[in-house]
Design a protein around this motif. Structure first.
Motif, PDB file in Angstrom:
ATOM      1  N   ASN A   1     -28.541 -71.299  11.106  1.00 17.39           N
ATOM      2  CA  ASN A   1     -29.198 -72.279  12.689  1.00 17.39           C
ATOM      3  C   ASN A   1     -28.485 -73.273  12.362  1.00 17.39           C
ATOM      4  O   ASN A   1     -28.663 -74.485  11.878  1.00 17.39           O
ATOM      5  N   GLU A   2     -27.980 -73.046  13.188  1.00 20.24           N
ATOM      6  CA  GLU A   2     -27.230 -74.146  13.948  1.00 20.24           C
ATOM      7  C   GLU A   2     -27.599 -75.170  14.667  1.00 20.24           C
ATOM      8  O   GLU A   2     -28.008 -75.306  15.147  1.00 20.24           O
ATOM      9  N   VAL A   3     -27.275 -76.788  14.248  1.00 18.33           N
ATOM     10  CA  VAL A   3     -28.217 -77.475  14.330  1.00 18.33           C
ATOM     11  C   VAL A   3     -28.487 -77.962  15.651  1.00 18.33           C
ATOM     12  O   VAL A   3     -28.741 -78.410  16.800  1.00 18.33           O
TER      13      VAL A   3
ATOM     14  N   THR B   1     -21.463 -68.721  24.159  1.00 16.91           N
ATOM     15  CA  THR B   1     -21.411 -68.453  23.192  1.00 16.91           C
ATOM     16  C   THR B   1     -20.625 -68.819  21.539  1.00 16.91           C
ATOM     17  O   THR B   1     -20.854 -68.421  20.647  1.00 16.91           O
ATOM     18  N   PHE B   2     -20.037 -70.074  21.963  1.00 15.23           N
ATOM     19  CA  PHE B   2     -19.399 -70.567  21.410  1.00 15.23           C
ATOM     20  C   PHE B   2     -20.114 -71.107  19.030  1.00 15.23           C
ATOM     21  O   PHE B   2     -19.601 -70.097  19.119  1.00 15.23           O
ATOM     22  N   ARG B   3     -21.118 -71.518  19.786  1.00 17.48           N
ATOM     23  CA  ARG B   3     -21.343 -71.232  18.739  1.00 17.48           C
ATOM     24  C   ARG B   3     -23.232 -71.357  18.820  1.00 17.48           C
ATOM     25  O   ARG B   3     -23.716 -71.968  19.588  1.00 17.48           O
TER      26      ARG B   3
ATOM     27  N   GLU C   1     -22.159 -62.330  16.187  1.00 20.33           N
ATOM     28  CA  GLU C   1     -21.234 -61.054  14.846  1.00 20.33           C
ATOM     29  C   GLU C   1     -19.522 -61.772  14.283  1.00 20.33           C
ATOM     30  O   GLU C   1     -18.458 -61.829  14.857  1.00 20.33           O
ATOM     31  N   GLN C   2     -19.136 -61.107  13.115  1.00 22.86           N
ATOM     32  CA  GLN C   2     -17.639 -61.323  12.710  1.00 22.86           C
ATOM     33  C   GLN C   2     -17.367 -60.010  12.407  1.00 22.86           C
ATOM     34  O   GLN C   2     -17.636 -59.271  12.575  1.00 22.86           O
ATOM     35  N   ALA C   3     -15.742 -60.341  12.391  1.00 22.77           N
ATOM     36  CA  ALA C   3     -14.703 -58.826  11.943  1.00 22.77           C
ATOM     37  C   ALA C   3     -14.956 -59.606  10.349  1.00 22.77           C
ATOM     38  O   ALA C   3     -13.422 -60.470  11.009  1.00 22.77           O
TER      39      ALA C   3
ATOM     40  N   PRO D   1      -8.751 -63.227   6.432  1.00 24.52           N
ATOM     41  CA  PRO D   1      -8.858 -62.926   7.865  1.00 24.52           C
ATOM     42  C   PRO D   1     -10.048 -63.149   8.547  1.00 24.52           C
ATOM     43  O   PRO D   1     -11.095 -62.330   8.232  1.00 24.52           O
ATOM     44  N   ALA D   2     -10.934 -64.341   8.767  1.00 22.67           N
ATOM     45  CA  ALA D   2     -12.478 -63.640   9.555  1.00 22.67           C
ATOM     46  C   ALA D   2     -12.499 -64.459  10.383  1.00 22.67           C
ATOM     47  O   ALA D   2     -12.442 -65.728  10.863  1.00 22.67           O
ATOM     48  N   ALA D   3     -13.039 -63.402  11.674  1.00 19.22           N
ATOM     49  CA  ALA D   3     -12.834 -63.724  13.283  1.00 19.22           C
ATOM     50  C   ALA D   3     -14.542 -63.639  14.226  1.00 19.22           C
ATOM     51  O   ALA D   3     -15.010 -62.889  12.755  1.00 19.22           O
TER      52      ALA D   3
END
Ligand code: GAP
Length: 522
Positions: A251-253, A259-261, A266-268, A388-390
């Protein structure tokens, strides 16, 4: 977002408005719920965007799980081994207590009583006079990349002449003189308070706070809580990795920058487990490979950097973190994070072992004292983890921004130089005119390419409109190659191949098209 190294060349800034317009026009990215006015922080992918993201996800899966690191040997001298996992978005709430997210996944925020805006305290900046004191004059707040920055700057310059930008936290409270980023009157910003970024929900019929659960803010914890399952039910041996891709929610402030924030993304992520003594070597290995990987799928230029975190930036448990960063048009001349490669030590498994009271230590039969019979005594330990979290949305956005090119000398100046591996449309087949037997020859070629490459992306067939318009449409969609059937094809069985990036054409035998494309797609 980090600053540009002093030496880095800074090419002309691309227009984010133009990139966003192309994304909408060509069906890459749409605002979620657009017909209802949109919803802040959420984005949908159109047909081309969905395929681009799938190609990116597939490339990650192929190069991280199925054939990790392109077959490179790790620091232990052996091939890297990884297995996949797919875990739930909602896990037991204790998972997030153990991971530290319930207690510590917070951003400080300030609210504006006038505009009702909400801002990250650490993102709010204030313009003050370059020298001397503002006295009792108002000072103007802004948030880096919001449109109000220019407005606020003008007001501050009018008042003070030469100005500089400082952090809001450096202004004595209660900021009675601060005019918020979207406000007219001073003194409307509240004290900062911590805001937990996890979305919560209540599964089941009884709407009781005691049943509260969370939407995962990262996919990683699903891996840690299944570590024992994977070890017990498969034949993996340390060192090995467990990878997964999937949606995460924060829940970004202040969601922003396309789409950056986002609030849903989706993460890989790969959690690579190894012996503590080998962990620093593995950390360096993964850091370097991940940089090579991003370069190989189309970010090879000077907009990509690897930034090692300073000691004071590291989490208390981390022995090292590096970010792969890309210079997005909205961060330029600085960079924004695409992927973090973190040495997480044994923090997560230890936390879950203590909280769940389940033994998560690993028995390594190949370590420990050498016994008289030649075997090893074995060793119990909690593995260390390199992660490694992309982010796949940031990855797709970086590919689009990098690929976006304007060349006024072309009949249609905008095109998208996507790497053939990730391009959503792999090739197009165009009969020059819809007569004289050209469509029939084209359809045959289309069928052949579709059978061979149709599982990797779209193959287009189009016989309408002028050939120039058809090329232009493919250029904007990032299609790397167009094959055109013309009069000569009917006599000598050759077609033209048009290269998207150079606009150049060459002739090749129609029987060579499939091999040509296969080689280019890799
Ligand atoms: N498990 C570690 C972890 O989640 P992170 O740096 O918070 O680390 C990893 O996230 C990646 O996820 C980031 O590098 C970024 O690409 C992506 N990401 C994080 N927050 C995001 C957001 N609000 N919107 C889009 N992508 C985001």
């Amino acid at each position: 977002m980090s600053e540009a190294p002093a030496s880095a060349a800074q090419p002309t800034k691309k227009s984010m408005d133009a990139i966003m317009a192309l994304c909408k026009r060509r069906g890459f990215i749409y605002q979620a719920s657009e017909i209802y006015g949109g919803i802040n922080g959420f984005w949908d992918y159109g047909p081309l965007g969905a395929q681009l993201k799938k190609n990116l996800r597939d490339a990650w899966w192929q190069d991280m799980i199925l054939n990790p690191c392109w077959g490179r040997k790790g620091p232990n001298g052996s091939r890297v081994r990884c297995v996949p996992l797919e875990t739930c978005i909602i896990q037991h709430p204790k998972v997030w207590e153990a991971s530290g997210h319930v207690g510590g996944f917070n951003d400080p925020m300030v609210d504006c009583k006038e505009s009702k805006g909400r801002y990250r305290y650490d993102h709010v900046q204030v313009f003050v006079p370059e020298t001397g004191d503002a006295g009792d004059k108002p000072v103007f707040a802004y948030v880096g990349d919001q449109p109000s920055e220019a407005k606020q700057r003008k007001k501050a310059e009018k008042l003070f002449g030469v100005i500089k930008s400082v952090a809001l936290s450096s202004i004595p409270q209660p900021w009675a003189r601060v005019i918020g980023p979207d406000a007219e009157k001073p003194g409307t910003l509240t004290e900062p308070r911590m805001f937990n970024l996890m979305f919560d929900t209540i599964p089941g019929a009884i709407r009781d706070e005691a049943n509260k659960a969370y939407l995962r803010p990262e996919t990683a914890q699903g891996v840690f809580v299944n570590f024992k399952n994977v070890v017990d039910t498969t034949r993996v041996k340390l060192p090995f990795g467990i990878g997964n891709t999937g949606r995460s929610f924060r829940n970004e402030v202040t969601p922003r920058n396309f789409t950056f924030r986002s609030r849903e993304f989706e993460q890989a992520e790969l959690e690579f487990f190894c012996h503590p003594d080998e962990s620093v070597e593995w950390y360096k290995f993964w850091r370097d490979f991940r940089m090579d990987w991003w370069k190989a799928i189309g970010l090879a230029g000077e907009n990509l950097i690897l930034r090692e975190h300073d000691k004071d930036e590291l989490s208390h448990y981390s022995q090292g973190t590096s970010d792969v960063e890309y210079r997005f048009p909205f961060t330029a001349p600085g960079f924004g994070e695409l992927e973090g490669i973190a040495h997480r030590g044994n923090y997560d498994l230890t936390q879950h072992e203590n909280t769940s009271r389940t033994k998560l230590k690993y028995f390594d039969a190949e370590r420990g004292e050498l016994l008289p019979n030649g075997s090893r005594k074995g060793e119990w330990y909690i593995p260390h983890c390199i992660e490694p979290a992309a982010g796949l949305d940031r990855g797709a956005l970086a590919l689009i921004c990098e690929g976006y090119t304007r060349d006024e000398s072309r009949p249609s100046p905008e095109f998208l130089k996507l790497h053939p591996r990730v391009a959503p449309i792999k090739a197009a087949v165009f009969p020059l005119v819809a007569k004289d037997g050209m469509p029939e020859v084209g359809e045959k070629l289309y069928d052949e390419l579709f059978a061979k490459f149709g599982n990797r992306g779209f193959i287009e067939f189009d016989e309408k409109q002028s050939i120039g318009k058809r090329y232009a449409r493919m250029d904007e969609a990032g299609c790397p190659f167009c094959f055109t059937i013309d009069g000569d094809t009917l006599t000598n069985q050759t077609v033209t191949v048009r290269d998207r990036d150079s606009g150049q054409q060459e002739r090749i035998g129609i029987d060579k098209v499939s091999g040509f494309l296969g080689e280019k797609l890799g």
